[in-house]
Design an enzyme around this catalytic site. Structure first.
Site, short mmCIF file in Angstrom:
data_model
loop_
_atom_site.label_atom_id
_atom_site.label_comp_id
_atom_site.label_asym_id
_atom_site.label_seq_id
_atom_site.Cartn_x
_atom_site.Cartn_y
_atom_site.Cartn_z
N GLU A 194 -4.55 5.18 -6.84
CA GLU A 194 -3.18 5.68 -6.92
C GLU A 194 -3.08 7.20 -6.67
O GLU A 194 -2.76 7.98 -7.57
CB GLU A 194 -2.56 5.33 -8.27
CG GLU A 194 -2.50 3.84 -8.51
CD GLU A 194 -1.78 3.44 -9.80
OE1 GLU A 194 -1.54 4.32 -10.64
OE2 GLU A 194 -1.47 2.26 -9.95
N GLU A 215 -3.50 -4.20 -8.67
CA GLU A 215 -2.86 -4.11 -10.00
C GLU A 215 -1.47 -4.68 -9.93
O GLU A 215 -0.70 -4.37 -9.01
CB GLU A 215 -2.73 -2.66 -10.49
CG GLU A 215 -3.98 -2.03 -10.99
CD GLU A 215 -3.77 -0.61 -11.52
OE1 GLU A 215 -2.66 -0.29 -12.01
OE2 GLU A 215 -4.71 0.18 -11.40
#
Ligand code: IFM
Length: 441
Positions: free
Chosen positions: A167, A352
């Site tokens: 991320e 995720e």
């Protein structure tokens, strides 16, 4: 669950994800201080000033945790290795205990038939490097490549895949512009540098690991389904700008070697000198792409604030404990968009997806039908994306365990397995049992 294993292609990887600082217990095994330790120790940054010193004590309980994954019939485990555990000062002296731990951890996965999906950076910036500017310092990218090489020499022969960064938007924008994550800056120049150096770190690690013959290298990006809050041209432009900063910046750098013009309109004059020369290193093939997806955002223009002069407004859909709207269509959107616009048939993993809920133990069990419905609907969105041509090869629920949710401390529970943070007792929730039933062969 409204799906079963056989609804997905043969070989599809069903798994769960965690990250080192959020579960391991960073006070054990000679790990160095990270910027999260000092961020948490500064009043006002983290709920109750909680940190990852003990977390879930996965450092000692990892075998039992891997048994829980295996007992659910999962095929893979997405975990991260902590830079500060391997190199307490960020470079220089190696912590052998740290390498030994990851060695045992990977072997324990293989013994249970779980494919190890490693992430190299899930936010454990060693404090000694934070002192030198962290991601605002170009040299951090080179030190990251050195760390990547060291840990890969130890476990690279056994991991199934490696992701460089988890991320990058959170690493750069959330942490240097919004100030919500360590190092808690709110500065556009620092942000522009971090937005670029985190991508340079990805590129340098890719080059280094490829040079060593390491295979199956990728990156994990998170995405915000940015939508206009209303039908106005202003709201459409606001959503487009959010999309350019949050979603397009990273994937276009990797797959096209460019940053979006809309984003450079604000960041351009704050970028490090000669950044254009780094784009060739950032723009190299990836073997797979990880997509992290949680929610959508609705945007309006706000001319009263500096660039990007946009702000999110609350939506009307049901929300999770994080206050995030539940919007499974967004996952379908990004899986098909990545395939169509950026990576073609390169494998994509949902690395995720999950939800936090205020779960309670009652009579020794946790009843969480909201999570079961959430997971089910996001698996169905993934199935639709596959039918629509996206080469999605796996799905990792976030997270295996309730854990340290960064600035929210231990308050937000994302796990499929409840953790009592007093006793560290693990209790699989009803959603875990539902997933286990769906995965049964
Ligand atoms: O807990 C985080 C994780 O570390 C990164 N992705 C989002 C999760 C939920 O906020």
């Amino acid at each position: 669950m409204k799906f079963k294993r056989s609804d997905f292609p043969e070989g599809f990887v069903f798994g769960a994800a965690t990250a080192a600082y959020q579960i391991e217990g960073h006070k054990f095994g000679g790990a160095g201080s990270t910027h999260w330790d000092t961020f948490a120790a500064t009043p006002g940054n983290v709920i109750r000033a909680e940190d990852g010193a003990l977390a879930c004590d996965h450092y000692h309980m990892y075998e039992a945790d891997l048994d829980i994954l295996k007992d659910a019939g999962m095929d893979g485990y997405r975990f991260s290795t902590s830079w500060a555990r391997v190199l307490p000062e960020g470079y220089g002296t190696i912590n052998q205990e740290g390498l030994d731990f990851y060695d045992r951890l990977v072997d324990a996965m293989l013994e249970r038939g779980l494919k190890p999906f490693q992430t190299l950076y899930h936010w454990e910036m060693p404090s000694a490097l934070a002192d030198l500017g962290g991601w605002t310092n170009r040299d951090t990218a080179g030190w990251f490549a050195d760390y990547s090489e060291i840990i890969t020499r130890r476990i690279g022969d056994r991991v199934h895949s490696v992701s460089t960064i988890n991320e990058p938007w959170c690493v750069a924008f959330l942490s240097h512009f919004l100030g919500h994550h360590a190092p808690g800056l709110r500065d556009i120049r620092a942000t522009a540098r971090a937005m670029h150096h985190i991508m340079l770190a990805h590129g340098e690690a890719m080059t280094r690991l490829r040079g060593m013959g390491q295979r199956n290298l990728g990156i994990v990006l998170n995405f915000d389904r940015a939508l206009p809050a209303d039908d106005s041209a202003g709201a459409k432009a606001a959503a487009g700008l959010q999309d350019a900063i949050f979603n397009r910046w990273f994937i276009e750098a990797i797959t096209r070697g460019t940053y979006p013009d809309e984003s450079l309109a604000g960041f351009g004059k704050h970028m490090p000198k000669g950044w254009q020369d780094d784009m060739a290193s950032i723009h190299q093939p990836i073997d797979w792409l990880g997509v992290n997806y949680y929610t959508r955002g609705l945007y309006v223009p706000d001319p009263t604030i500096p660039w990007p002069s946009i702000r999110p407004v609350a939506g009307a859909l049901p929300k999770t404990q994080m206050g995030w709207e539940i919007f499974p269509d967004g996952l379908h959107h990004f899986l098909t968009r990545m395939a169509h616009d950026y990576v073609g048939q390169t494998p994509i993993y949902v690395t995720e997806n999950g939800m936090a809920w205020d779960d309670k133990i009652e009579n020794g069990a946790v009843y969480d039908p909201e999570r079961t419905a959430f997971v089910s609907d996001h698996f169905l969105a993934t199935k639709r994306a596959i039918a629509d041509g996206a080469n999605v090869q796996g799905f990792f629920y976030w997270s295996l365990l309730d854990n340290y949710e960064w600035a929210f401390g231990y308050e937000k529970r994302f796990g499929m397995v409840h953790v009592d943070f007093e006793t560290l007792k693990r209790t699989p929730k009803a959603s875990y049992h539902a997933l286990k039933a769906a995965l049964a062969r």
